[in-house]
Each structure stands twice: as structure tokens, then as C-alpha cells.
Design a protein around this motif. Structure first.
Motif, short mmCIF file in Angstrom:
data_model
loop_
_atom_site.label_atom_id
_atom_site.label_comp_id
_atom_site.label_asym_id
_atom_site.label_seq_id
_atom_site.Cartn_x
_atom_site.Cartn_y
_atom_site.Cartn_z
N CYS A 248 -1.10 75.06 130.54
CA CYS A 248 -0.88 74.06 131.35
C CYS A 248 0.00 73.05 130.79
CB CYS A 248 -1.95 73.06 131.23
SG CYS A 248 -3.43 73.96 132.26
N ARG A 249 0.33 72.92 129.40
CA ARG A 249 1.04 72.06 128.73
C ARG A 249 1.71 72.66 127.46
NH1 ARG A 249 0.52 65.88 127.37
NH2 ARG A 249 -0.35 65.62 129.52
N PRO A 250 2.72 72.65 127.11
CA PRO A 250 3.36 73.37 125.90
C PRO A 250 2.52 72.78 124.65
CG PRO A 250 5.13 72.34 126.90
CD PRO A 250 3.92 71.82 127.69
N GLU A 251 2.17 73.69 123.63
CA GLU A 251 1.54 73.25 122.28
C GLU A 251 2.24 72.24 121.56
OE1 GLU A 251 0.27 76.65 119.91
OE2 GLU A 251 -0.56 77.46 121.70
N ASP A 252 3.78 72.28 121.69
CA ASP A 252 4.68 71.10 120.99
C ASP A 252 4.52 69.80 121.59
OD1 ASP A 252 6.27 71.86 123.19
OD2 ASP A 252 7.90 72.13 121.96
N MET A 253 3.80 69.66 122.94
CA MET A 253 3.56 68.47 123.57
C MET A 253 2.32 67.68 123.12
SD MET A 253 3.99 67.86 127.61
CE MET A 253 4.21 66.35 128.34
N ILE A 254 2.23 66.68 122.89
CA ILE A 254 0.82 66.19 122.62
C ILE A 254 -0.02 66.16 124.01
CG2 ILE A 254 -0.07 63.81 122.02
CD1 ILE A 254 2.47 63.19 120.23
N GLY A 255 -1.30 66.37 123.78
CA GLY A 255 -2.11 66.39 124.79
C GLY A 255 -2.59 65.12 125.23
N ALA A 256 -3.29 65.19 126.46
CA ALA A 256 -3.97 64.05 126.99
C ALA A 256 -5.41 64.58 127.10
CB ALA A 256 -3.28 63.46 128.13
N HIS A 257 -6.14 64.83 126.20
CA HIS A 257 -7.47 65.31 126.52
C HIS A 257 -8.59 64.62 125.42
CE1 HIS A 257 -7.19 67.69 122.95
NE2 HIS A 257 -6.20 67.83 123.25
N ALA A 258 -8.31 64.26 124.52
CA ALA A 258 -9.08 63.39 123.44
C ALA A 258 -8.69 62.28 122.63
CB ALA A 258 -9.59 64.58 122.47
N ARG A 259 -8.90 61.34 123.39
CA ARG A 259 -8.39 60.05 122.89
C ARG A 259 -8.48 59.56 121.01
NH1 ARG A 259 -10.82 55.49 125.77
NH2 ARG A 259 -9.33 56.10 127.46
N ARG A 260 -7.48 59.42 120.54
CA ARG A 260 -7.40 59.15 119.20
C ARG A 260 -7.13 60.67 118.36
NH1 ARG A 260 -12.40 55.59 119.42
NH2 ARG A 260 -11.68 53.71 119.67
N TYR A 261 -7.16 61.71 119.05
CA TYR A 261 -6.98 62.94 118.44
C TYR A 261 -6.00 63.96 119.18
CZ TYR A 261 -11.55 61.81 115.99
OH TYR A 261 -12.33 60.80 115.28
N ASN A 262 -5.31 63.40 119.98
CA ASN A 262 -4.15 64.25 120.78
C ASN A 262 -3.32 64.47 119.85
OD1 ASN A 262 -5.75 64.30 123.56
ND2 ASN A 262 -5.13 62.19 123.61
N ALA A 263 -2.58 63.66 119.11
CA ALA A 263 -1.37 63.82 118.45
C ALA A 263 -1.58 65.21 117.47
CB ALA A 263 -0.95 62.58 117.43
N HIS A 264 -2.84 65.40 117.12
CA HIS A 264 -2.94 66.45 116.05
C HIS A 264 -3.71 67.69 116.37
CE1 HIS A 264 -6.73 64.75 114.32
NE2 HIS A 264 -6.10 63.47 114.81
N SER A 265 -4.01 67.82 117.76
CA SER A 265 -4.92 68.77 118.49
C SER A 265 -4.49 69.69 119.52
CB SER A 265 -6.28 68.00 118.82
OG SER A 265 -5.84 67.29 119.99
N ILE A 266 -4.99 70.80 119.85
CA ILE A 266 -4.84 71.69 121.05
C ILE A 266 -6.08 71.50 121.74
CG2 ILE A 266 -4.70 74.07 121.73
CD1 ILE A 266 -1.94 72.92 120.44
N GLY A 267 -5.84 71.14 123.57
CA GLY A 267 -7.07 71.11 124.15
C GLY A 267 -7.30 72.47 125.00
N VAL A 268 -8.25 72.94 124.92
CA VAL A 268 -8.69 73.98 125.74
C VAL A 268 -10.05 73.54 126.74
CG1 VAL A 268 -9.62 76.47 125.38
CG2 VAL A 268 -7.89 75.36 123.84
N CYS A 269 -9.57 74.02 127.90
CA CYS A 269 -10.67 73.83 128.93
C CYS A 269 -11.16 74.83 129.87
CB CYS A 269 -10.14 72.49 129.70
SG CYS A 269 -11.43 72.04 131.15
#
Length: 144
Positions: A52-73
Motif C-alpha cells: 500500500c505504501r512504500p516502506e521508505d514513506m512514513i506511515g499513518a497507522h500508529a500516532r506517535r510511532y509512524n516515523a519509525h515503524s512499518i504498519g501491517v494490516c
């Protein structure tokens, strides 16, 4: 490249009796003001993995943790009555394990958690204990 220290598992919080396509997920996230789907990966009931989103792009899935995480749903997370439940199909479970092992190979120091395991999160997502289930998951290697 981003420093990744968390891999966060989510559910789409949709009923097991209804389909929620990657396109529907993207539309839902765009309606919330995101530029695209907030997760990096989405696994539908048939076990198909959608990037859905490139890994090098900051996610929008876990407030306060997006900058250093990968989101899997994964698609699901609610029973037919709308109550939180582990609705993962066998195909989703297999795809999730394969994906998490591949991510651990790329980010060996990353911890795998469920969204609910983060401080300040008051929801059941991903509706199973991801930390316990994947605590000892080994990275995927070239030999496998």
C-alpha cells in the motif's frame, strides 16, 4: 532510509461477513485526510498481500510511532456481530508470518507488536496477541 524499530500489526476493524477491498481501505483513509492508505501492507481474507505504501514513506497507522515503524494490516478483526475477534483466515495467517519474517530480515532489531500494545492505545486491534504470537519469529533467509 528510515530507522525502523517497530513492526505494528493491525486489523481493518471490519466484520468477517463483509469484504473490505484494498480500494475500499484506501478510500476510507483518504476520506480521513491521508494521501493514501496509512498501512504499508494489507492482507485480504484470501491471503493476498497488497503493498500500500512504500516502506521508505512514513506511515499513518500508529500516532506517535509512524516515523519509525512499518504498519501491517489484515482484513477483518470483528465477528459477524461487530465484536472484536481474531478473524484471520489460514491464508492470512500464512501470509502474515511470511511477511513478518521478511520484514525481520530487513529490520532485525524491530519488535513486532499489535496496535493495542502501544501506550495510549485503547482498542483491541489487531484482536489477537501479536506480541506473544510473533515474539520468537525468525527472519526469512535465502535458504528458505
Amino acid at each position: 532510509m528510515r530507522h525502523i524499530n517497530l513492526i505494528i500489526c493491525h486489523c481493518s476493524a471490519t466484520r468477517v461477513t463483509r469484504d473490505f477491498s484494498p480500494e475500499a481501505l484506501e478510500a476510507c483513509h483518504k476520506a480521513r485526510g491521508f494521501t493514501t492508505t496509512g498501512y504499508h501492507y494489507y492482507i485480504t481474507k484470501d491471503g493476498h498481500l497488497h503493498k500500500c505504501r512504500p516502506e521508505d514513506m512514513i506511515g499513518a497507522h500508529a500516532r506517535r510511532y509512524n516515523a519509525h515503524s512499518i504498519g501491517v494490516c489484515y482484513e477483518g478483526g470483528l465477528d459477524a456481530n461487530g465484536k472484536p475477534a481474531d478473524t484471520r483466515t489460514p491464508a492470512q495467517k500464512q501470509t502474515l508470518i511470511t511477511l513478518l519474517r521478511a520484514l525481520k530480515a530487513d529490520y532485525p532489531d524491530a519488535q513486532i507488536l499489535g496496535h493495542r500494545d502501544l501506550p495510549w492505545v485503547c482498542k483491541a486491534c489487531p484482536c489477537f496477541d501479536a506480541r506473544a504470537e510473533y515474539n520468537h519469529l525468525k527472519p526469512l533467509t535465502l535458504e528458505q
